[in-house]
Design a protein around this motif. Sequence first.
Motif, PDB file in Angstrom:
ATOM      1  N   THR A  76       0.708  -1.229  -0.006  1.00  0.00           N
ATOM      2  CA  THR A  76      -0.125  -0.040  -0.071  1.00  0.00           C
ATOM      3  C   THR A  76       0.925   1.431  -0.030  1.00  0.00           C
ATOM      4  O   THR A  76       2.081   1.221  -0.118  1.00  0.00           O
ATOM      5  CB  THR A  76      -0.861  -0.036   1.101  1.00  0.00           C
ATOM      6  OG1 THR A  76      -2.047   1.170   1.115  1.00  0.00           O
ATOM      7  CG2 THR A  76      -0.039   0.157   2.558  1.00  0.00           C
ATOM      8  N   THR A  79       0.005   7.118   2.652  1.00  0.00           N
ATOM      9  CA  THR A  79      -1.052   8.136   2.583  1.00  0.00           C
ATOM     10  C   THR A  79      -1.612   8.397   1.171  1.00  0.00           C
ATOM     11  O   THR A  79      -0.906   7.767   0.248  1.00  0.00           O
ATOM     12  CB  THR A  79      -0.636   9.695   3.142  1.00  0.00           C
ATOM     13  OG1 THR A  79      -1.801  10.293   3.458  1.00  0.00           O
ATOM     14  CG2 THR A  79       0.400  10.148   2.425  1.00  0.00           C
ATOM     15  N   ALA A  80      -2.334   9.220   1.006  1.00  0.00           N
ATOM     16  CA  ALA A  80      -2.810   9.501  -0.465  1.00  0.00           C
ATOM     17  C   ALA A  80      -1.692  10.162  -1.039  1.00  0.00           C
ATOM     18  O   ALA A  80      -1.131  11.037  -0.628  1.00  0.00           O
ATOM     19  CB  ALA A  80      -4.033  10.593  -0.361  1.00  0.00           C
ATOM     20  N   GLN A 110      -3.529   4.217  -1.548  1.00  0.00           N
ATOM     21  CA  GLN A 110      -4.504   4.994  -1.172  1.00  0.00           C
ATOM     22  C   GLN A 110      -4.673   5.899  -2.306  1.00  0.00           C
ATOM     23  O   GLN A 110      -3.959   5.712  -3.351  1.00  0.00           O
ATOM     24  CB  GLN A 110      -4.199   5.567   0.332  1.00  0.00           C
ATOM     25  CG  GLN A 110      -3.992   4.785   1.486  1.00  0.00           C
ATOM     26  CD  GLN A 110      -3.877   5.503   2.657  1.00  0.00           C
ATOM     27  OE1 GLN A 110      -4.842   6.032   3.003  1.00  0.00           O
ATOM     28  NE2 GLN A 110      -3.009   5.329   3.324  1.00  0.00           N
ATOM     29  N   GLU A 111      -5.950   6.789  -2.097  1.00  0.00           N
ATOM     30  CA  GLU A 111      -5.902   7.423  -3.242  1.00  0.00           C
ATOM     31  C   GLU A 111      -5.185   8.621  -3.842  1.00  0.00           C
ATOM     32  O   GLU A 111      -4.208   8.841  -3.142  1.00  0.00           O
ATOM     33  CB  GLU A 111      -7.325   8.625  -2.704  1.00  0.00           C
ATOM     34  CG  GLU A 111      -8.646   7.708  -2.208  1.00  0.00           C
ATOM     35  CD  GLU A 111      -8.579   7.296  -0.743  1.00  0.00           C
ATOM     36  OE1 GLU A 111      -9.521   6.975  -0.360  1.00  0.00           O
ATOM     37  OE2 GLU A 111      -7.559   7.613  -0.074  1.00  0.00           O
ATOM     38  N   THR A 139      -7.695   4.647  -7.056  1.00  0.00           N
ATOM     39  CA  THR A 139      -8.724   5.407  -6.824  1.00  0.00           C
ATOM     40  C   THR A 139      -8.207   6.993  -7.209  1.00  0.00           C
ATOM     41  O   THR A 139      -7.206   7.198  -6.720  1.00  0.00           O
ATOM     42  CB  THR A 139      -9.362   5.359  -5.488  1.00  0.00           C
ATOM     43  OG1 THR A 139      -9.749   3.966  -5.108  1.00  0.00           O
ATOM     44  CG2 THR A 139     -10.318   6.399  -5.180  1.00  0.00           C
ATOM     45  N   SER A 197     -12.874   4.726  -8.969  1.00  0.00           N
ATOM     46  CA  SER A 197     -12.049   3.550  -8.687  1.00  0.00           C
ATOM     47  C   SER A 197     -11.972   2.417  -9.586  1.00  0.00           C
ATOM     48  O   SER A 197     -13.140   2.217 -10.251  1.00  0.00           O
ATOM     49  CB  SER A 197     -12.156   2.857  -7.173  1.00  0.00           C
ATOM     50  OG  SER A 197     -12.032   3.808  -6.290  1.00  0.00           O
ATOM     51  N   ARG A 246     -14.474   5.264  -0.728  1.00  0.00           N
ATOM     52  CA  ARG A 246     -13.775   4.595   0.237  1.00  0.00           C
ATOM     53  C   ARG A 246     -14.503   3.403   1.203  1.00  0.00           C
ATOM     54  O   ARG A 246     -13.914   2.344   1.140  1.00  0.00           O
ATOM     55  CB  ARG A 246     -13.001   5.696   1.130  1.00  0.00           C
ATOM     56  CG  ARG A 246     -12.243   4.769   2.394  1.00  0.00           C
ATOM     57  CD  ARG A 246     -11.216   5.898   2.870  1.00  0.00           C
ATOM     58  NE  ARG A 246      -9.992   6.045   2.211  1.00  0.00           N
ATOM     59  CZ  ARG A 246      -8.789   5.746   3.017  1.00  0.00           C
ATOM     60  NH1 ARG A 246      -8.758   5.621   4.546  1.00  0.00           N
ATOM     61  NH2 ARG A 246      -7.644   6.104   2.447  1.00  0.00           N
ATOM     62  N   VAL A 261      -8.206  -4.196   4.766  1.00  0.00           N
ATOM     63  CA  VAL A 261      -7.472  -3.093   4.207  1.00  0.00           C
ATOM     64  C   VAL A 261      -6.201  -2.991   5.216  1.00  0.00           C
ATOM     65  O   VAL A 261      -6.328  -3.260   6.330  1.00  0.00           O
ATOM     66  CB  VAL A 261      -8.227  -1.813   4.181  1.00  0.00           C
ATOM     67  CG1 VAL A 261      -9.422  -1.701   3.191  1.00  0.00           C
ATOM     68  CG2 VAL A 261      -8.759  -1.341   5.504  1.00  0.00           C
ATOM     69  N   CYS A 264      -2.718   1.157   7.623  1.00  0.00           N
ATOM     70  CA  CYS A 264      -2.488   2.608   7.538  1.00  0.00           C
ATOM     71  C   CYS A 264      -3.539   3.346   6.774  1.00  0.00           C
ATOM     72  O   CYS A 264      -3.572   4.663   6.620  1.00  0.00           O
ATOM     73  CB  CYS A 264      -1.133   2.812   6.754  1.00  0.00           C
ATOM     74  SG  CYS A 264      -1.084   2.299   5.067  1.00  0.00           S
ATOM     75  N   TRP A 265      -4.739   2.475   6.429  1.00  0.00           N
ATOM     76  CA  TRP A 265      -5.918   2.954   5.982  1.00  0.00           C
ATOM     77  C   TRP A 265      -6.683   3.286   6.841  1.00  0.00           C
ATOM     78  O   TRP A 265      -8.000   3.707   6.563  1.00  0.00           O
ATOM     79  CB  TRP A 265      -6.542   2.119   4.983  1.00  0.00           C
ATOM     80  CG  TRP A 265      -6.134   1.888   3.690  1.00  0.00           C
ATOM     81  CD1 TRP A 265      -4.841   1.602   3.002  1.00  0.00           C
ATOM     82  CD2 TRP A 265      -6.913   1.766   2.260  1.00  0.00           C
ATOM     83  NE1 TRP A 265      -4.964   1.338   1.786  1.00  0.00           N
ATOM     84  CE2 TRP A 265      -6.139   1.517   1.453  1.00  0.00           C
ATOM     85  CE3 TRP A 265      -8.282   1.911   2.105  1.00  0.00           C
ATOM     86  CZ2 TRP A 265      -6.928   1.389   0.009  1.00  0.00           C
ATOM     87  CZ3 TRP A 265      -8.998   1.625   1.135  1.00  0.00           C
ATOM     88  CH2 TRP A 265      -8.274   1.538  -0.015  1.00  0.00           C
TER      89      TRP A 265
END
Length: 267
Positions: A76, A79-80, A110-111, A139, A197, A246, A261, A264-265
């Motif tokens: 992952t 962060t976004a 993440q996004e 996403t 997404s 999300r 998930v 860190c999500w």
Amino acid sequence: MFDGIPLQRSHGEAHISLDGGGLTELRQSGSGKVMLPRTYADVPEIVFLNTSGGLTAGDRLDYSLCLGAGMSARATTQTAERAYRAEGGCARATVTLQLGRGADLAWLPQETILFDGSALRRQTRVEMADEARFLGIETVVLGRAAMGETVARLALEDTRTVRRGGKLLLVDPLRLDDAALARAGGAALLGGARAFSTLIIAGPGTDLALEPLRAELDEPGVQGAASALNGRLVLRCLATDAWPLRRQMVRLISRLDPGGVPRCWQM
């Protein structure tokens, strides 16, 4: 350039390799970092990080992950990712994922948030050996609704390529520019959505996931559809806000991966 002075650009690279004996290679430079925090699941959880805080014109970011035969992992981003206004060029990002025979990877970044005037060219390449399994999501959010942001100008080229046993299995290109945004209110494009997404599954037993995933597409404010063919499944969702999207993606991932998930999500 600012008053004739070249602007500083960010360049980052992070690579990690795992096999049955554990970590075999770790390489990072510039703003690209990769971490293996203490795992809270049955499989390693890998976290990529861009310490520059975002991407703009001339920036370059490269992530790569190699799983040996029979290995399982979840990867992952911390962060976004953010793509900011770009003047005089685009930011470039590549993600390269290699899966050995029988390996199982969940790529769950993440996004990506696109700001007005941003320019991003990204390529995600997945190379799978026979009997490997891949789950991946991506996403994209057009501005932050809570901040009242709107996106009228951007240049996005986002392509995902999946190969299995050296043969092309899937090419999934997306291109959005100013002209497309001007038409994006139509149903043929985004239909007024500001977050979307894509979820991809490839590998043995993929077709069996189709109906269970379709049954989960019931989050209020989110539209979704899925199809499966010849060992690959593609699911797409649209929403007018990133938060319900999300929630929908979290439910879909939890349906596919018992570990849910990444930590860190945090919701």
